[in-house]
Design a protein around this motif. Sequence first.
Motif, mmCIF file in Angstrom:
data_model
loop_
_atom_site.group_PDB
_atom_site.id
_atom_site.type_symbol
_atom_site.label_atom_id
_atom_site.label_comp_id
_atom_site.label_asym_id
_atom_site.label_seq_id
_atom_site.Cartn_x
_atom_site.Cartn_y
_atom_site.Cartn_z
ATOM 1 N N ASP A 138 -8.743 14.446 10.748
ATOM 2 C CA ASP A 138 -9.353 13.272 10.132
ATOM 3 C C ASP A 138 -8.792 11.999 10.744
ATOM 4 O OD1 ASP A 138 -11.148 12.761 7.494
ATOM 5 O OD2 ASP A 138 -9.752 11.111 7.798
ATOM 6 N N THR A 139 -9.621 10.965 10.800
ATOM 7 C CA THR A 139 -9.215 9.726 11.457
ATOM 8 C C THR A 139 -8.178 8.944 10.660
ATOM 9 O OG1 THR A 139 -11.131 8.614 10.473
ATOM 10 C CG2 THR A 139 -11.376 9.433 12.728
ATOM 11 N N GLU A 140 -7.967 9.254 9.387
ATOM 12 C CA GLU A 140 -6.915 8.544 8.656
ATOM 13 C C GLU A 140 -5.570 8.737 9.358
ATOM 14 O OE1 GLU A 140 -5.104 8.195 4.144
ATOM 15 O OE2 GLU A 140 -5.305 10.157 5.088
ATOM 16 N N LEU A 141 -5.364 9.922 9.924
ATOM 17 C CA LEU A 141 -4.109 10.212 10.618
ATOM 18 C C LEU A 141 -3.929 9.335 11.846
ATOM 19 C CD1 LEU A 141 -4.312 14.106 10.412
ATOM 20 C CD2 LEU A 141 -3.041 12.566 8.907
ATOM 21 N N LEU A 142 -5.052 8.840 12.411
ATOM 22 C CA LEU A 142 -5.010 7.999 13.602
ATOM 23 C C LEU A 142 -5.081 6.517 13.291
ATOM 24 C CD1 LEU A 142 -7.518 9.972 15.868
ATOM 25 C CD2 LEU A 142 -5.035 9.873 16.157
ATOM 26 N N LEU A 143 -5.835 6.155 12.255
ATOM 27 C CA LEU A 143 -6.205 4.759 12.046
ATOM 28 C C LEU A 143 -5.386 4.045 10.981
ATOM 29 C CD1 LEU A 143 -10.117 5.082 12.214
ATOM 30 C CD2 LEU A 143 -8.512 4.513 14.057
ATOM 31 N N LYS A 144 -4.771 4.781 10.055
ATOM 32 C CA LYS A 144 -3.993 4.095 9.023
ATOM 33 C C LYS A 144 -2.702 3.557 9.632
ATOM 34 C CE LYS A 144 -1.934 4.342 4.455
ATOM 35 N NZ LYS A 144 -1.825 5.052 3.162
ATOM 36 N N SER A 145 -2.389 2.300 9.345
ATOM 37 C CA SER A 145 -1.179 1.663 9.854
ATOM 38 C C SER A 145 -0.015 2.005 8.935
ATOM 39 C CB SER A 145 -1.368 0.144 9.946
ATOM 40 O OG SER A 145 -0.241 -0.465 10.538
ATOM 41 N N ARG A 146 0.870 2.872 9.422
ATOM 42 C CA ARG A 146 2.030 3.312 8.641
ATOM 43 C C ARG A 146 3.275 2.646 9.221
ATOM 44 N NH1 ARG A 146 -1.558 7.526 9.056
ATOM 45 N NH2 ARG A 146 -1.881 8.841 7.214
ATOM 46 N N ARG A 147 3.606 1.500 8.681
ATOM 47 C CA ARG A 147 4.779 0.762 9.167
ATOM 48 C C ARG A 147 5.906 0.951 8.156
ATOM 49 N NH1 ARG A 147 5.037 -5.653 11.018
ATOM 50 N NH2 ARG A 147 7.055 -5.486 12.110
ATOM 51 N N VAL A 148 6.634 2.044 8.333
ATOM 52 C CA VAL A 148 7.624 2.487 7.352
ATOM 53 C C VAL A 148 9.008 2.481 7.994
ATOM 54 C CG1 VAL A 148 8.311 4.375 5.833
ATOM 55 C CG2 VAL A 148 5.877 3.914 6.229
ATOM 56 N N VAL A 149 9.977 1.959 7.266
ATOM 57 C CA VAL A 149 11.352 1.898 7.769
ATOM 58 C C VAL A 149 12.301 2.537 6.758
ATOM 59 C CG1 VAL A 149 10.979 -0.120 9.229
ATOM 60 C CG2 VAL A 149 11.642 -0.435 6.839
ATOM 61 N N PRO A 150 13.458 3.063 7.227
ATOM 62 C CA PRO A 150 14.375 3.815 6.372
ATOM 63 C C PRO A 150 15.403 2.930 5.686
ATOM 64 C CG PRO A 150 15.092 3.979 8.631
ATOM 65 C CD PRO A 150 13.835 3.134 8.650
ATOM 66 N N TYR A 171 -0.163 -4.397 8.516
ATOM 67 C CA TYR A 171 0.384 -4.777 9.817
ATOM 68 C C TYR A 171 1.470 -5.845 9.690
ATOM 69 C CZ TYR A 171 -4.103 -2.757 11.291
ATOM 70 O OH TYR A 171 -5.187 -1.934 11.479
ATOM 71 N N ASP A 172 1.488 -6.541 8.559
ATOM 72 C CA ASP A 172 2.258 -7.788 8.473
ATOM 73 C C ASP A 172 3.754 -7.589 8.294
ATOM 74 O OD1 ASP A 172 1.679 -6.694 5.962
ATOM 75 O OD2 ASP A 172 1.888 -8.619 4.940
ATOM 76 N N ALA A 173 4.159 -6.497 7.641
ATOM 77 C CA ALA A 173 5.581 -6.308 7.336
ATOM 78 C C ALA A 173 5.861 -4.828 7.158
ATOM 79 C CB ALA A 173 5.962 -7.084 6.066
ATOM 80 N N PRO A 174 7.095 -4.408 7.397
ATOM 81 C CA PRO A 174 7.428 -2.995 7.204
ATOM 82 C C PRO A 174 7.588 -2.657 5.728
ATOM 83 C CG PRO A 174 9.360 -4.205 7.928
ATOM 84 C CD PRO A 174 8.214 -5.177 7.975
ATOM 85 N N ASN A 175 7.421 -1.374 5.430
ATOM 86 C CA ASN A 175 7.584 -0.871 4.067
ATOM 87 C C ASN A 175 8.901 -0.117 3.950
ATOM 88 O OD1 ASN A 175 4.945 -1.479 2.741
ATOM 89 N ND2 ASN A 175 4.138 -0.208 4.400
ATOM 90 N N ASP A 176 9.819 -0.648 3.129
ATOM 91 C CA ASP A 176 10.987 0.141 2.768
ATOM 92 C C ASP A 176 10.855 0.536 1.300
ATOM 93 O OD1 ASP A 176 11.699 -2.043 1.208
ATOM 94 O OD2 ASP A 176 13.337 -2.688 2.525
ATOM 95 N N GLU A 177 11.865 1.244 0.767
ATOM 96 C CA GLU A 177 11.738 1.752 -0.593
ATOM 97 C C GLU A 177 11.783 0.640 -1.633
ATOM 98 O OE1 GLU A 177 14.138 4.794 1.867
ATOM 99 O OE2 GLU A 177 13.961 2.619 1.686
ATOM 100 N N ALA A 178 12.475 -0.466 -1.339
ATOM 101 C CA ALA A 178 12.658 -1.530 -2.325
ATOM 102 C C ALA A 178 11.493 -2.512 -2.356
ATOM 103 C CB ALA A 178 13.959 -2.278 -2.050
ATOM 104 N N THR A 179 10.971 -2.870 -1.200
ATOM 105 C CA THR A 179 9.955 -3.931 -1.136
ATOM 106 C C THR A 179 8.617 -3.441 -0.594
ATOM 107 O OG1 THR A 179 10.615 -4.615 1.099
ATOM 108 C CG2 THR A 179 11.772 -5.631 -0.754
#
Length: 323
Positions: A272-284, A118-126
């Motif tokens: 499956d609940t992973e599709l609902l509950l996993k926090s996917r904070r992904v940026v391009p 939840y804390d920060a977005p995921n990009d390819e570098a970091t």
Amino acid sequence: MKIVIPGGTGQVGAILDRALTEAGNEVVVLSRRPSRDREVWWDGENPGTWAREIDGSDIVINLAGRSVSCRYTPANLKAMMDSRVRSTRVVGEAIAAAVHPPRVWLQMSTATVYAHRYDAPNDEATGVIGGAEPDVPDYWSYSVEIARNWEREQERADTPHTRKVALRAAMVMSPDRGGVFDVLSGLVRLGLGGPVAGGAQYVSWIHDQDFVRAVEFLIDREDIAGPVNLAAPGPLPQRAFMRVLRAARGVPVGLPATKWMAELGALALRSDTELLLKSRRVVPGRLLAEGFAFDHPQWPEAAVDLVRRARDGAGSIRRPVRA
């Protein structure tokens, strides 16, 4: 251009097939159950006459793999892994053996490779690759391993004359029947489109038009290789995501669901609940750095467009007129 799409009969494949064909390309789909022109049989595991379609093609976009819309039983998880790894391996072998190999191989991957956070977005570098998060179900790490092995198989392929790109795709939102947007809209219509387990988990998504445009962008950009996030720059918490969708559909209320209620709902939907509950904070990160401009960067406008198209029965992508 001749474009070959292994595993192109699902929702994402239909989106690409439709758009790339309308743009004047010759599109060939490799399928276990071919049923129409331009579909060629393959089993996704073994060499065969289908490889002739790849030899002399310009582009390969491999989408093959068992659907994630299922119960995450050990057998289904193994099928997800095997179908992705084996199909990627045999596509790589076909490209390596081609007299005239394609110039680029776009390989489907998934934003699920990143950590639940939840804390920060995921990009390819970091971005943080998942698999070691505390307080999540053990099998979530297997989903990450599927993604890692999927990408690793493409990396290992000996294709020196073919550029390779791994598409770490978020959920592709389109008005097509049976897609994820259709399922979520159905929940909203039933009054069930509220926050799930508090709704703080992030939803990453991409509008179908931007998905197609990003694929075309990556085909044209000979200097881009490796993993690329295909996600809109505006991920948002699930409670906000569903609130926006309710507003777009004109539904004022969505009942919230606890975690155990989500489990029951996923069981009923054979998902499956992973599709609902996993926090996917992904940026391009890479797309933005390379100058790609999203037509639908934020969810409120994208949701309105998708609702309108769904009501119009317009599954095809309407390309904007550019100056």
